[in-house]
Design a protein around this motif. Structure first.
Motif, PDB file in Angstrom:
ATOM      1  N   TYR A  90      27.598  42.875  -7.583  1.00 54.42           N
ATOM      2  CA  TYR A  90      28.990  42.806  -8.036  1.00 54.42           C
ATOM      3  C   TYR A  90      29.051  42.378  -9.498  1.00 54.42           C
ATOM      4  O   TYR A  90      29.827  42.937 -10.287  1.00 54.42           O
ATOM      5  N   LEU A  91      28.214  41.414  -9.857  1.00 58.55           N
ATOM      6  CA  LEU A  91      28.169  40.962 -11.251  1.00 58.55           C
ATOM      7  C   LEU A  91      27.675  42.087 -12.162  1.00 58.55           C
ATOM      8  O   LEU A  91      28.212  42.294 -13.261  1.00 58.55           O
ATOM      9  N   ASN A  92      26.676  42.817 -11.714  1.00 54.14           N
ATOM     10  CA  ASN A  92      26.179  43.955 -12.507  1.00 54.14           C
ATOM     11  C   ASN A  92      27.254  45.031 -12.655  1.00 54.14           C
ATOM     12  O   ASN A  92      27.350  45.685 -13.698  1.00 54.14           O
ATOM     13  N   HIS A  93      28.038  45.207 -11.591  1.00 58.82           N
ATOM     14  CA  HIS A  93      29.108  46.201 -11.638  1.00 58.82           C
ATOM     15  C   HIS A  93      30.137  45.825 -12.712  1.00 58.82           C
ATOM     16  O   HIS A  93      30.632  46.691 -13.445  1.00 58.82           O
ATOM     17  N   ILE A  94      30.446  44.547 -12.810  1.00 56.68           N
ATOM     18  CA  ILE A  94      31.374  44.082 -13.845  1.00 56.68           C
ATOM     19  C   ILE A  94      30.797  44.364 -15.225  1.00 56.68           C
ATOM     20  O   ILE A  94      31.486  44.891 -16.106  1.00 56.68           O
ATOM     21  N   GLN A 119      33.066  28.764  -6.454  1.00 55.08           N
ATOM     22  CA  GLN A 119      32.234  28.542  -7.625  1.00 55.08           C
ATOM     23  C   GLN A 119      31.718  29.859  -8.206  1.00 55.08           C
ATOM     24  O   GLN A 119      31.342  29.924  -9.375  1.00 55.08           O
ATOM     25  N   TYR A 120      31.722  30.905  -7.393  1.00 53.61           N
ATOM     26  CA  TYR A 120      31.252  32.203  -7.848  1.00 53.61           C
ATOM     27  C   TYR A 120      32.160  32.774  -8.933  1.00 53.61           C
ATOM     28  O   TYR A 120      31.759  33.656  -9.698  1.00 53.61           O
ATOM     29  N   ALA A 121      33.369  32.243  -9.004  1.00 55.14           N
ATOM     30  CA  ALA A 121      34.311  32.686 -10.021  1.00 55.14           C
ATOM     31  C   ALA A 121      33.738  32.493 -11.413  1.00 55.14           C
ATOM     32  O   ALA A 121      33.972  33.300 -12.316  1.00 55.14           O
ATOM     33  N   GLU A 125      33.201  35.256 -14.442  1.00 55.11           N
ATOM     34  CA  GLU A 125      33.637  35.106 -15.826  1.00 55.11           C
ATOM     35  C   GLU A 125      32.479  35.366 -16.783  1.00 55.11           C
ATOM     36  O   GLU A 125      32.629  36.085 -17.784  1.00 55.11           O
ATOM     37  N   GLN A 126      31.309  34.811 -16.479  1.00 53.06           N
ATOM     38  CA  GLN A 126      30.144  35.009 -17.333  1.00 53.06           C
ATOM     39  C   GLN A 126      29.730  36.477 -17.394  1.00 53.06           C
ATOM     40  O   GLN A 126      29.190  36.936 -18.407  1.00 53.06           O
ATOM     41  N   ALA A 127      29.994  37.220 -16.322  1.00 51.70           N
ATOM     42  CA  ALA A 127      29.640  38.640 -16.300  1.00 51.70           C
ATOM     43  C   ALA A 127      30.552  39.469 -17.202  1.00 51.70           C
ATOM     44  O   ALA A 127      30.249  40.631 -17.476  1.00 51.70           O
ATOM     45  N   GLY A 128      31.658  38.890 -17.628  1.00 49.54           N
ATOM     46  CA  GLY A 128      32.511  39.587 -18.585  1.00 49.54           C
ATOM     47  C   GLY A 128      33.876  40.006 -18.102  1.00 49.54           C
ATOM     48  O   GLY A 128      34.614  40.675 -18.845  1.00 49.54           O
ATOM     49  N   ALA A 129      34.259  39.627 -16.883  1.00 48.57           N
ATOM     50  CA  ALA A 129      35.584  40.010 -16.377  1.00 48.57           C
ATOM     51  C   ALA A 129      36.670  39.441 -17.282  1.00 48.57           C
ATOM     52  O   ALA A 129      36.576  38.308 -17.759  1.00 48.57           O
ATOM     53  N   ASP A 130      37.699  40.226 -17.520  1.00 50.21           N
ATOM     54  CA  ASP A 130      38.802  39.789 -18.373  1.00 50.21           C
ATOM     55  C   ASP A 130      39.754  38.849 -17.647  1.00 50.21           C
ATOM     56  O   ASP A 130      40.458  38.059 -18.283  1.00 50.21           O
ATOM     57  N   LEU A 158      43.324  27.905  -5.415  1.00 50.16           N
ATOM     58  CA  LEU A 158      43.686  28.173  -6.805  1.00 50.16           C
ATOM     59  C   LEU A 158      43.136  27.095  -7.734  1.00 50.16           C
ATOM     60  O   LEU A 158      42.539  27.404  -8.777  1.00 50.16           O
ATOM     61  N   LYS A 159      43.313  25.846  -7.362  1.00 46.08           N
ATOM     62  CA  LYS A 159      42.843  24.745  -8.212  1.00 46.08           C
ATOM     63  C   LYS A 159      41.321  24.749  -8.335  1.00 46.08           C
ATOM     64  O   LYS A 159      40.779  24.476  -9.407  1.00 46.08           O
ATOM     65  N   ALA A 160      40.634  25.074  -7.239  1.00 46.10           N
ATOM     66  CA  ALA A 160      39.174  25.115  -7.272  1.00 46.10           C
ATOM     67  C   ALA A 160      38.683  26.201  -8.218  1.00 46.10           C
ATOM     68  O   ALA A 160      37.736  25.998  -8.982  1.00 46.10           O
ATOM     69  N   VAL A 161      39.319  27.363  -8.173  1.00 48.22           N
ATOM     70  CA  VAL A 161      38.932  28.471  -9.052  1.00 48.22           C
ATOM     71  C   VAL A 161      39.262  28.147 -10.502  1.00 48.22           C
ATOM     72  O   VAL A 161      38.453  28.351 -11.411  1.00 48.22           O
ATOM     73  N   LYS A 162      40.453  27.628 -10.727  1.00 51.35           N
ATOM     74  CA  LYS A 162      40.874  27.301 -12.089  1.00 51.35           C
ATOM     75  C   LYS A 162      39.992  26.236 -12.722  1.00 51.35           C
ATOM     76  O   LYS A 162      39.849  26.192 -13.951  1.00 51.35           O
ATOM     77  N   SER A 163      39.376  25.411 -11.904  1.00 56.31           N
ATOM     78  CA  SER A 163      38.543  24.325 -12.430  1.00 56.31           C
ATOM     79  C   SER A 163      37.213  24.813 -12.982  1.00 56.31           C
ATOM     80  O   SER A 163      36.541  24.085 -13.706  1.00 56.31           O
ATOM     81  N   VAL A 164      36.823  26.069 -12.637  1.00 60.01           N
ATOM     82  CA  VAL A 164      35.506  26.551 -13.070  1.00 60.01           C
ATOM     83  C   VAL A 164      35.584  27.754 -14.004  1.00 60.01           C
ATOM     84  O   VAL A 164      34.558  28.271 -14.434  1.00 60.01           O
TER      85      VAL A 164
END
Length: 346
Positions: A90-94, A119-121, A125-130, A158-164
């Motif tokens: 999935y990361l490679n696809h991004i 945490q995968y979020a 982000e590092q893979a480049g998703a906007d 939401l808070k967990a994702v926003k934190s990372v």
């Protein structure tokens, strides 16, 4: 010249036509075709919480396998290329999608609980998703689970994702809350950059030959537009978060209606699966034609013009219209019976 530009999740888009998460984005060629047809952004197909759990389980299994054997048996431990903490594909696809097209790529995570998967979020982000769309697909079945607890799950995710992450985060949610307006406000206050209205619940069916419960995916119909249209019209002007409409968007008139009640973007899936990716061009051309005919110069001029806070009759979005709607149906039924009696000679 008519200006179709809009802004969603801090992204400046050429038009409000966004390709929502679907099988069409599973291949890079499909993403290219979506861009060529006019999609201003593409939401990738969802990565599910269950997939990440499975990956984690398999990793733990491989690491534990052989631990009671000879210490010298290094081959019991997997090689780095044999596992990862999440679906690397999935990361490679991004990464590949970002190189292949110029439109924004929005990743999608689908889950129901707070846990390691959130945490995968950060890897996304590092893979480049906007941006990231959190598709919270939850069907509470525990009779002891209160509405407060259900709503808190959404906020905690939401808070967990926003934190990372630092990229914008949208929440795709269902309409099944005791007070949708309050839930939207709480998600907005918790940091949601956008709300995607609404998730479609794929309910199971029964195979009468095999006597088995099985999935039965049904594409949306234009009639399903009414639900997001209603709530976007009510929420417009009351939130900082952007509003994205999904479910029931099939033609240019659907797009016009949703923009008028306050949608920042309209997301398309079923109509592209049914009519082909090229239908995006037809919708954009139809949108331009309608705007020109009615002398609208831009999407911004249209946006929210028919929302509840700007509507001459705000009660049109509330209970006052309910009686009128019921009476109109009753009239149609009476007329229908009368017509049948006339035609049948009764």
């Amino acid at each position: 010249m008519i200006d179709l530009r809009t802004t969603y999740l801090g992204l400046h888009l050429r038009t409000p036509l966004v390709a929502s998460a679907s099988p069409l984005s599973q291949e890079i060629d499909g993403i290219r075709r979506l861009e060529d047809a006019g999609a201003s952004a593409v939401v990738l197909y969802s990565l599910f919480e269950e997939q990440l759990r499975q990956e984690s389980f398999e990793l733990e299994h491989h690491l534990a396998e052989g631990t009671n054997s000879f210490a010298e048996a290094a081959s019991f431990f997997p090689q780095p290329d044999e596992f990862c903490m999440g679906p690397e594909g999935y990361l490679n696809h991004i990464r590949r999608a970002k190189k292949a097209v110029s439109v924004p790529i929005i990743a999608s995570l689908n889950g129901t609980t707070v846990g390691g998967w959130t945490q995968y979020a950060n890897l996304i982000e590092q893979a480049g998703a906007d941006a990231l769309e959190c598709n919270i697909y939850s069907i509470p079945t525990d009779p002891e689970l209160t509405s407060n607890a259900v709503e808190q799950q959404y906020l905690d995710i939401l808070k967990a994702v926003k934190s990372v992450v630092t990229i914008p985060v949208a929440v795709k949610l269902s309409p099944f809350f005791s007070n949708m307006a309050n839930m939207a406000k709480r998600l907005d206050q918790a940091g949601a950059n956008g709300l995607v209205l609404f998730n479609r619940f794929y309910q199971p069916d029964i195979n009468l030959d095999e006597l088995e419960i099985q999935p039965n995916v049904l594409l949306s119909t234009p009639q399903e537009l009414r639900l997001p249209l209603t709530w976007i019209g009510i929420l417009y002007g009351h939130l900082q978060a952007n509003l994205a409409a999904t479910s029931g968007v099939h033609g240019p008139e659907d797009v016009v209606k949703l923009l008028m009640v306050g949608a920042d973007v309209t997301m398309l899936c079923s109509t592209l699966l049914r009519n082909g990716i090229g239908h995006l061009q037809d919708i954009e051309e139809g949108l331009l034609e309608w705007m020109e005919k009615h002398e609208y110069e831009s999407v911004q001029q249209m946006k929210g013009s028919m929302s509840q806070i700007r509507c001459p009759n705000p009660s049109a979005f509330e209970r006052a219209q309910y009686m009128k709607a019921v009476k109109s149906v009753q009239h149609v039924k009476v007329t229908g019976r009368a017509a049948w009696r006339i035609l049948s000679g009764d």
